[in-house]
Design an enzyme around this catalytic site. Structure first.
Site, PDB file in Angstrom:
ATOM      1  N   CYS B 253       0.551  -0.974  -0.205  1.00  0.00           N
ATOM      2  CA  CYS B 253      -0.218   0.367   0.114  1.00  0.00           C
ATOM      3  C   CYS B 253       1.195   1.232  -0.132  1.00  0.00           C
ATOM      4  O   CYS B 253       2.103   1.497  -0.864  1.00  0.00           O
ATOM      5  CB  CYS B 253      -0.479   0.061   1.881  1.00  0.00           C
ATOM      6  SG  CYS B 253      -2.373   1.335   1.260  1.00  0.00           S
ATOM      7  N   HIS B 338      -4.309  -5.054   0.040  1.00  0.00           N
ATOM      8  CA  HIS B 338      -3.682  -5.526   0.912  1.00  0.00           C
ATOM      9  C   HIS B 338      -3.717  -6.767   0.902  1.00  0.00           C
ATOM     10  O   HIS B 338      -4.694  -8.164   1.476  1.00  0.00           O
ATOM     11  CB  HIS B 338      -4.149  -5.321   2.255  1.00  0.00           C
ATOM     12  CG  HIS B 338      -5.059  -3.561   2.469  1.00  0.00           C
ATOM     13  ND1 HIS B 338      -3.707  -2.648   3.144  1.00  0.00           N
ATOM     14  CD2 HIS B 338      -4.906  -2.738   1.356  1.00  0.00           C
ATOM     15  CE1 HIS B 338      -3.106  -1.306   2.974  1.00  0.00           C
ATOM     16  NE2 HIS B 338      -4.764  -1.685   1.641  1.00  0.00           N
ATOM     17  N   GLU B 340      -2.542  -8.919   3.444  1.00  0.00           N
ATOM     18  CA  GLU B 340      -2.441  -8.765   4.613  1.00  0.00           C
ATOM     19  C   GLU B 340      -3.791  -9.201   5.352  1.00  0.00           C
ATOM     20  O   GLU B 340      -4.154  -9.835   6.260  1.00  0.00           O
ATOM     21  CB  GLU B 340      -1.685  -7.829   5.907  1.00  0.00           C
ATOM     22  CG  GLU B 340      -2.422  -6.994   5.771  1.00  0.00           C
ATOM     23  CD  GLU B 340      -2.358  -5.993   4.678  1.00  0.00           C
ATOM     24  OE1 GLU B 340      -1.521  -5.934   3.977  1.00  0.00           O
ATOM     25  OE2 GLU B 340      -3.163  -4.803   4.687  1.00  0.00           O
TER      26      GLU B 340
END
Lengths: 1091, 371
Positions: B253, B338, B340
């Site tokens: 990001c 993302h 994650e």
């Protein structure tokens, strides 16, 4: 990857007739698939025995076989058509089972047919409990603990390990047939025995009960590059233990955190990979323990399903269409999202509304049926509603059901209980046992002061749902407070903020009218003067992140309205709402045809409906789709917004027809036959005057509003009489009455159903031949669509009887008489569009039973039989076209025979009598076509699941009256090589005529009796006509047992005759298969009708 | 229920009901299309400076819990929903969303036609807005909005980065790698996944200089997500430049955007950004599509680094924007989205493995060069 070039011709197997657990969602998916494959240039071969489907319209496939969906027939079609591939995942469980069977028999190998979408191995991995369990364990997914058993002894051992309650799931059945939950040893043994019988492989899975756990479903899609997406999550309102088809379900999932949802998503993806569904859609079901979050996998359906149809409608993502494209080699990222155009299908829809699906039951059709809901599906249809909140969607959904509820209405009257304690006990009992109207009792429980946690304890329904219902009830209370508040006029009591809040919570004008003792129209006026506008929002797959190009709308009360009324001439088509017995896919078929035809003719078409299973609610079908309840309020709101030039009410069945008067009053242009004419046909007095004028005969009759009236009418015309309410479809509360006592009982029932309309009483014509006629007219030209002769004699609902087109026993003279009478009435009623007439013929006299100037249930059947799309023509005619210009001016009489047979849900309702009568009971229909009537009938029987035997033993037990006529039939059966077994009385009668028949004990006589024989598979066909008008208990048992054991059971002499014929022709020559397109090219005799 | 009002800089006004802390808040108004994960969204430091509107209308259904947090506290500068749930129902839930917002002093409003708001943002672009439970005078609110800074040019990392370095507690298992993570607004889930991938992680403030980082002898450096405009973060870009080639780098990001700048490229502002959990991204090397969690308003301009040996590795299939890149020779790669998750799908979690793989290779090579 681009599409496969090595495939040229692809075969699709349809799901056959509409039955419980397999309804028109498979027509929706099949139609999408046919369209998608042909778009890609493939030749499509289709088999489906259901003529009321859009997919079997000749233009949707290159070769359309309206033939029984059985492995034998599929093999014949494969041998004839030599397709390159078979796509088995679009025809429901039937399609899947037949495909697996065909593969097992080596047919696919023999003819080099590749199974695409899902192969046999993966289907078996998903369907076979044991293989499934192993597969899921292999990838580390948790499952309810379970044991497979093949006998009662094994079962008894297993239950010791798993404990009670325990779930019984037979392997390889439809929609969980024969499954259940046992709470005690007796129930356990019953269910295990039944399950072993129902399972195609005599295997039952016993499972740790996850009763009361939260239930979730994910709709998953995978492409050949192993890209996987979740289209929609669904959370069941009703917890585990109720078949998902019978549960209220909500999309998306409401009570999972993202962390929990993602774990579920990962599990689903791993599962679809392990099962090996290469391409297409899959439905994955999970249960979650609400106490600790333990998540277990319940099942996987490696095909499109009821839930995938719902998910498609709920999100705007066309699962079946995409599944078809994936099956021929495309990947998700190569297929565009139709709605946004610019983005690909490789994404997960984001929705910004709440969707509630509510099942529709018809227990009233099956007196004595157990209304408790369990793991075996019992509902016949469903309504879906979309709102910005759960509360709004729920209330919209409840009024969409058309069960005379305007939302979350109260269903108890506190006055009937002598103490609050009793009331509470009653309500608690209603909550504890899941049944078709439990949702309303939840509202009532809250109204009498029960708390959400108490209700949760009893029902297992998640507190989040209960809290939302409580908010509806609480708000209703404040509305009630306001209603009795100061100030007499409505406006001061129902203030603008209160009204707005009520509309946002989904309260209908009718609910508000009841609370404020006002008129429905008064509430509407108030909405207008307060400036509270109905707003329409788009279903766009992306929560408004991208521009949407597909006008698929739902209503809500918000600040912004997104509807974009265009300037083209608009015609609005009102659909039929949720499927039920008496109003199903046939009417949706007509609506879809109207939309296609009018679109083609340059009109803008607007569809309104709330049934998520249908083709009509595919956003592709019409120029605009409004997914809305079919009520006066909701329909008029759309009319106000769109201002259509015309509205069609005569194609969607009784639902839109019931709105006719209200729409007309509101100034809507109802196109086609005028409401006045519809009224003449419905109003007995006016109708009589018309028939007198045309010198047509009807059975002596009269109308009544109460028992006294009825008694005098019956006295005048003589018993037996036929009693029925006006303005209902499907023979609801219709009955043949032989005496005064029974009359009193039925008048009560009929007047409840009839409402403000009078009750009709006719002389019942025993042993008459019934005839159905569908015709079309434009006011100038009158053309017969088809004349159908019923196989069963008068007295059996036309929706339930088998019919033959063209007629097989009527004289040409009588047929001409029928033609003339039909045209004369159509002319008199100035019919513009379709009209259906039912006649009875007795002693060479023609009686008019009923005239309906609207689409009938038989329109799709007739259209397929004669090769003319009647509903399309009707729509064009209603919009002003002339039949002359459309090229249809003469009746077409095929040289081949078409038989329509009905299909019944009796196997869902153990113990319920299968006798037919005036109350319609069938859920669907099949069609058999052949050059020979006997073979056409045989095909219809096979397609309906009546496996008429070619050898074996026939059990015969007929009433005295039929003993003469059965002799000839039995003689023929013996000639054909059958053994005959009969009850003593019938055996004696046969012996007197020189026919040898073994006699057998009746049910309550010694063992072994007839039931034992049926259960042991010693009986291959049953001919059993009812002894009297109230069937004897033992007869009911025989018939019900036969159904449960798959033994064909014939209950009429005419049916027995037709069956004997069919067996005879089949013994002479095996059935062959011919596509509909070839029939339509065959010789057809044209006849001009003169009235 | 107290009234609240939302006003956007283009004059769009919606009335609502307050359900969080009372007060007034200003920021860039963005919409998020995730149907779940509001607690993760609220606690994602990347939302600093933004007022978040959820497009899914029913929010708060499962309450909040102590686990589903992406940082020590909520950072969003305001929260807008159609309907917040009166109760919460989930076995892990401990505190209602309302109480959670009040406790953390987040101004929030419900009863808003969030779809209308979304459509407005879609057509006009992300805008400044004010959400107030105090001032209902539109002229006054408009003035406040117009004097509020626009997102372009804002350094919000300063507000969210940690004040001093710390070690991620992580699991007890033996760790193969030692990773230094720059905290530009780091999400816990990045740390959890690094930990799970076998990394011991030290988190350092955004302004930590390269020499200090290298002195820790990390096997790799992780550049986290974060809020605001990357173009003005000279103090971080400068340090990243010094790390390139010296140590494997993995950016997510804002970390990805900063790497883009460090390679000599540029970023630009997207019209209304990507915020949600359903965007398809194609890995151009495997041609496979992953469904991704997204939250960014700026984007790396690939044209600006065409000649810098940077290769486009991931592309957004919605709008074809850059979603990931790597260096042709040097050990660095980064993605805009993302992997994650938290919230969102786990499809891209493999990238953490790709990072450890890169560190392993680098370690080996270095071992050969410096015996």
């Amino acid at each position: 990857m681009p599409k496969r070039k090595d495939l040229k011709k692809i075969m699709i197997i349809g799901s056959g007739p509409i039955i419980i657990s397999q309804a028109c969602e498979f027509d929706y998916s099949g139609t999408q698939a046919c369209k998608a494959l042909r778009e890609e240039g493939y030749k499509v071969v289709l088999v489906n025995s259901n003529p009321a489907t859009i997919m079997t319209d000749p233009q949707f496939a290159d070769a359309t076989y309206i033939e029984p969906v059985t492995p034998e027939v599929v093999e014949k079609i494969i041998a004839k058509e030599r397709p390159d591939a078979l796509l088995p995942t679009l025809g429901g469980q039937t399609g899947l089972n037949v495909a697996v069977e065909v593969a097992k028999r080596g047919v696919l190998k023999k003819y080099k047919v590749e199974m695409i979408g899902a192969d046999r191995k993966s289907i078996e991995k998903a369907e076979d409990r044991d293989l499934f369990k192993k597969a899921m364990q292999k990838i580390g997914l948790d499952l309810p603990r379970s044991i497979n058993i093949k006998s009662m002894q094994e079962a008894k051992k297993a239950v010791e390990a798993l404990g009670m309650p325990i779930v019984i799931r037979p392997s390889f059945t439809l929609g969980g047939t024969g499954g259940g939950i046992a709470f005690n040893t007796q129930e356990f043994e019953e269910l295990v025995a039944r399950g072993l019988e129902y399972s195609m492989i005599h295997e039952v899975l016993l499972e740790e009960s996850v009763l009361g756990w939260k239930e979730f479903e994910l709709e998953v899609m995978r492409d050949r590059k192993d890209n996987v997406v979740i289209i929609c999550s669904i959370e069941n309102f009703d917890p585990m233990g109720i078949h998902t088809g019978d549960s209220i379900t909500v999309a998306p999932a409401q009570t999972l955190t993202d962390a929990e949802y993602q774990i579920m998503r990962d599990a689903a993806i791993r599962a679809i990979r392990e099962i090996g569904v290469d391409t297409g859609g899959c439905n994955v079901q999970f249960a979650v323990d609400p106490r600790n979050g333990r998540m277990v996998m319940i099942e996987i359906n490696p095909r499109v399903s009821r839930s995938s149809a719902l998910a498609s409608k709920a999100t705007g993502f066309p699962i079946a269409k995409i599944a078809a494209k994936l099956a021929v080699g495309y990947t998700l990222d190569e297929i565009p999202n139709d709605i946004t155009k610019e983005t690909p299908a490789s994404f997960e829809p984001a929705i910004d509304y709440c969707v509630v699906k509510i099942p529709r039951f018809t227990f009233e059709k099956f007196p004595g049926a157990d209304t408790t809901l369990g793991t075996s599906m019992k509902s016949v249809g469903e309504a879906m509603a979309i709102g910005r909140t759960f509360k709004e969607a729920l209330q919209k959904g409840l009024r969409s059901l058309e069960t005379k509820r305007n939302g979350l209405d109260s269903v108890i009257s506190a006055m009937e209980f002598d103490s609050p304690q009793h009331l509470r006990e009653f309500v608690t009992k209603k909550l504890r046992q899941p049944h078709d109207t439990r949702i309303f009792y939840i509202g009532d429980a809250l109204r009498i002061g029960m708390g959400t946690s108490e209700i949760h304890d009893v029902t297992g329904i998640d507190l989040w749902f209960l809290e939302n219902i409580k908010e509806i009830v609480d708000f209703e209370t404040s509305l009630k407070d306001a209603a009795v508040g100061s100030g007499a006029d409505l406006k001061t009591r129902l203030t603008p903020p209160l009204l707005e809040e009520a509309k946002k919570m989904g309260f209908s004008d009718r609910q508000l009218a009841a609370i404020f003792s006002a008129k429905e129209d008064g509430i509407k006026e108030l909405r207008k003067s307060d400036g509270i506008k109905t707003t329409y929002k788009l279903v766009d797959t992306c929560a408004a992140e991208f521009e949407a190009y597909t006008p698929y709308y739902y209503s809500t009360y918000e600040t912004e309205d997104e509807s974009r009324p265009g300037s083209k001439t608009k015609i609005m088509i009102l659909g039929g709402g949720p499927n039920r017995i008496g109003q199903g896919i046939e009417f949706d078929y007509c609506c879809v045809h109207a939309s296609f035809a009018l679109k083609e003719a340059g009109f803008e078409t607007i569809m309104v409906n709330c049934n998520p299973e249908t083709v009509s609610t595919d956003y592709d079908t019409s120029d605009k789709l409004y997914f809305e309840p079919m009520t006066k309020e909701d329909v008029l709101n759309i009319v106000d917004k769109e201002k259509p030039w015309g509205v069609i009410v005569q194609l969607g069945g009784q639902t839109p027809l019931n709105l006719t008067l209200a729409l007309k009053k509101a100034g809507v242009n109802i196109i086609g036959t005028s409401p006045e004419s519809i009224d003449i046909a419905e109003d007995r007095e006016k109708f009589k005057i018309m028939l007198d004028k045309l010198k047509l005969r009807q059975p002596p009759n009269g109308t009544a509003r109460n028992f006294e009236d009825a008694k005098s009418v019956a006295g005048r015309i003589g018993y037996p009489v036929l009693v029925r309410p006006s303005y209902v479809l499907g023979g609801r509360a219709m009955e043949i009455v032989y005496d005064e006592d029974t009359l009193e009982r039925f008048i009560l029932e009929a007047s409840r159903v009839s409402g403000e309309h009078p009750i009709l009483i006719d002389k019942f014509l025993e042993d008459a031949v019934e005839v159905d006629v569908d015709m079309i007219a434009d006011g100038e030209t009158f053309v017969i669509g088809g004349i159908m002769e019923h196989i069963e004699e008068a007295g059996i609902h036309s929706g339930d009887s088998a019919m033959v087109l063209p007629p097989y026993s009527l004289s040409d003279e009588m047929i001409n008489k029928i033609r003339q009478a039909t045209v004369a009435m159509a002319r008199e009623l100035r019919v513009v569009g379709l009209m259906n007439v039912q006649y009875a013929v007795r002693d060479n006299k023609l009686y008019v039973l009923e005239v309906n100037p609207r689409a009938s249930r038989t329109v799709p059947f007739v259209s397929k039989a004669i090769g003319v799309p009647l509903a399309k023509l009707a729509a064009r005619v209603m919009a002003g076209a002339k039949l002359k210009d459309l090229g249809f001016t003469q009746e077409r009489i095929p040289e081949y025979s078409s038989v329509k047979e009905s299909v019944f849900p009796f196997n869902r309702f153990p113990g319920v009598d299968i006798m037919l009568g005036h109350e319609m009971k069938s859920t669907g229909e099949v069609m058999g076509i052949d050059d020979d009537l006997g073979r056409a009938y045989m095909k219809s029987q096979l397609a309906a699941g009546q496996n008429l035997p070619l050898r074996g033993t026939v059990f015969v037990s007929v009433r005295d009256k039929d003993k003469r006529s059965i002799i000839f039939i039995v003689k023929r059966l013996i000639d054909l090589g059958f053994n005959i077994i009969a009850t003593q009385g019938t055996a004696n009668a046969l012996k007197k005529n020189g026919i040898k028949a073994d006699s057998i004990h009746k049910v309550y006589e010694d063992r072994p009796n007839i039931l034992d024989y049926v259960k042991d598979g010693k009986i291959h066909l049953i001919i059993n006509t009812p002894s009297g008008r109230i069937p004897r208990e033992d007869e009911v048992k025989i018939r019900s047992t036969a159904i449960m054991h798959g033994v064909p059971c014939i209950t009429t002499i005419s049916g027995a005759q037709a069956s004997a014929n069919a067996i005879e022709v089949l013994l002479k020559k095996d059935l062959d298969v011919t596509p509909l397109q070839a029939y339509h090219k065959k010789a057809i005799r044209n006849v001009e009708a003169k009235g | 229920m107290k009234k609240a009002i939302l006003l956007l800089e283009d004059g769009f006004v919606l009335e609502a009901k307050s359900f969080g802390a009372e007060g007034e808040t200003l920021g860039e108004v963005v919409f998020n299309t995730s149907m779940t994960g509001y607690q993760e969204i609220l606690t994602d430091p990347s939302y600093k400076g933004q007022i978040v509107a959820m497009t899914y209308p029913l929010i708060g259904n499962y309450g909040t819990n102590p686990e589903d947090i992406e940082s020590g506290r909520p950072w969003a500068d305001g929260f807008i929903v159609k309907e917040r749930s009166r109760i919460f129902s989930n076995w892990r839930g401990t505190v209602s969303l309302e109480d959670y917002l009040i406790k953390h002093r987040i101004v929030a409003a419900e009863g808003i036609d969030t779809r209308a708001l979304t459509r407005r943002i879609r057509s006009s672009g992300a805008m400044r807005g004010v959400l107030s439970t105090r001032d209902f005078d539109t002229d006054s609110l408009k003035k406040k909005v117009m004097s509020w800074p626009v997102m372009v040019g804002r350094d919000l990392v300063r507000d969210v980065t940690c004040k001093q370095a710390y070690d991620w507690p992580g699991s007890e298992t033996r760790k193969e790698f030692f990773v230094v993570a720059f905290d530009y607004g780091i999400k816990y889930n990045s740390l959890r996944l690094l930990d799970r991938a076998g990394c011991k992680v030290r988190i350092v403030p955004a302004a930590t200089n390269a020499e200090e980082v290298l002195a820790l002898k990390p096997d790799g450096v992780f550049l986290s997500n974060g809020p605001g405009d990357p173009a003005v973060l000279d103090y971080t870009i400068r340090e990243i430049k010094k790390l390139i080639g010296k140590v494997p780098l993995f950016g997510i990001c804002l970390g990805h955007q900063l790497l883009g700048h460090a390679l000599g490229g540029k970023t630009y502002k997207l019209k209304f950004g990507h915020h949600g959990g359903n965007h398809p991204v194609m890995d151009l090397e495997t041609r496979k599509v992953e469904i991704t969690s997204q939250n960014h308003g700026f984007c790396v301009d690939m044209d600006s680094i065409k000649d810098k040996d940077a290769i486009l590795t991931h592309v957004n299939l919605y709008d074809k924007t850059t979603e990931g890149l790597r260096h042709r020779k040097l050990p660095l790669f980064c993605v805009q989205y993302h992997p994650e998750a938290g919230p969102g799908p786990h499809d891209a979690g493999y990238l953490f493995g790709r990072f450890t793989e890169m560190m392993r290779t680098f370690k080996k090579r270095r071992g050969i060069r410096v015996p």
